[in-house]
Design an enzyme around this catalytic site. Structure first.
Site, PDB file in Angstrom:
ATOM      1  N   TRP A 224       0.808  -1.213   0.000  1.00 43.66           N
ATOM      2  CA  TRP A 224       0.000   0.000   0.000  1.00 43.66           C
ATOM      3  C   TRP A 224       0.844   1.267   0.000  1.00 43.66           C
ATOM      4  CZ3 TRP A 224      -3.614  -2.035   4.394  1.00 43.66           C
ATOM      5  CH2 TRP A 224      -4.516  -2.952   3.856  1.00 43.66           C
TER       6      TRP A 224
ATOM      7  N   HIS B 128      -1.879   3.309  -1.809  1.00 41.54           N
ATOM      8  CA  HIS B 128      -3.233   2.761  -1.830  1.00 41.54           C
ATOM      9  C   HIS B 128      -4.239   3.716  -1.178  1.00 41.54           C
ATOM     10  CE1 HIS B 128      -6.220  -0.438  -1.883  1.00 41.54           C
ATOM     11  NE2 HIS B 128      -6.411  -0.301  -0.594  1.00 41.54           N
TER      12      HIS B 128
END
Length: 176
Positions: A62, A153
């Protein structure tokens, strides 16, 4: 059925003539399914002895080595503050949803009544993925997407102004 692998995502295009009559699905259904590695990572994330490793693997993906202090802080201080019980529950719920529905897009298509959806995202950074999102939207007027050119992310933390602008535009388009 044609499958293309993009940055850990499997995208299947169904271009069968006859659409739903031929195979029970609408023509050209875009399926963004969880790859086996992702499902394995979820299972690592809910096992009592490996959950920290599973969590760290998600954090690494992420953050994507970006220098983004708000995202790093969110991962380490906020998300990292949850214990094994919460991570196990979250990973199981995510795995169960993929097992039941196949993908978020398939779930949206299966709703009895569609609602306007805008997918604002930064990962994956892939021209093919962006094209697939646009093509899905062309066949489903309720769906639009926008790649925000971020690296993590979490575009809400990385690019909050851009997110706010896109949401405002999306809401205004629906109220006119």
């Amino acid at each position: 059925m044609r499958t293309v692998r993009l940055d850990g995502h499997a995208i299947d295009y169904d271009i069968t003539e006859g659409g739903s009559e031929a195979n029970g699905r609408p023509p050209f259904l875009l399926l963004t399914r969880a790859p086996a590695e992702f499902v394995t990572g979820l299972r690592v994330g809910y096992h009592p002895y490996t959950w920290r490793e599973g969590r760290q693997a998600l954090f690494d993906q992420w953050l994507a080595a970006a220098d983004c202090p708000p995202v790093a802080r969110h991962l380490t201080e906020e998300m990292g503050g949850f214990d094994q019980v919460m991570w196990a529950r979250s990973c199981r719920v995510i795995e169960d949803a993929y097992a039941r529905w196949g993908s978020p897009l398939e779930r949206m298509v299966a709703l009895a009544q569609t609602r306007p959806v805008v997918h604002l995202y930064s990962q994956p950074d892939s021209a093919d993925y962006r094209t697939a999102q646009r093509e899905f939207g062309a066949d489903h007027e309720w769906f639009t997407s926008s790649w925000l050119r971020g690296r993590t992310h979490f575009p809400t933390l990385e690019s909050p102004e851009s997110i706010a602008d896109h949401i405002t535009e999306f809401a205004q388009d629906r109220s006119e």
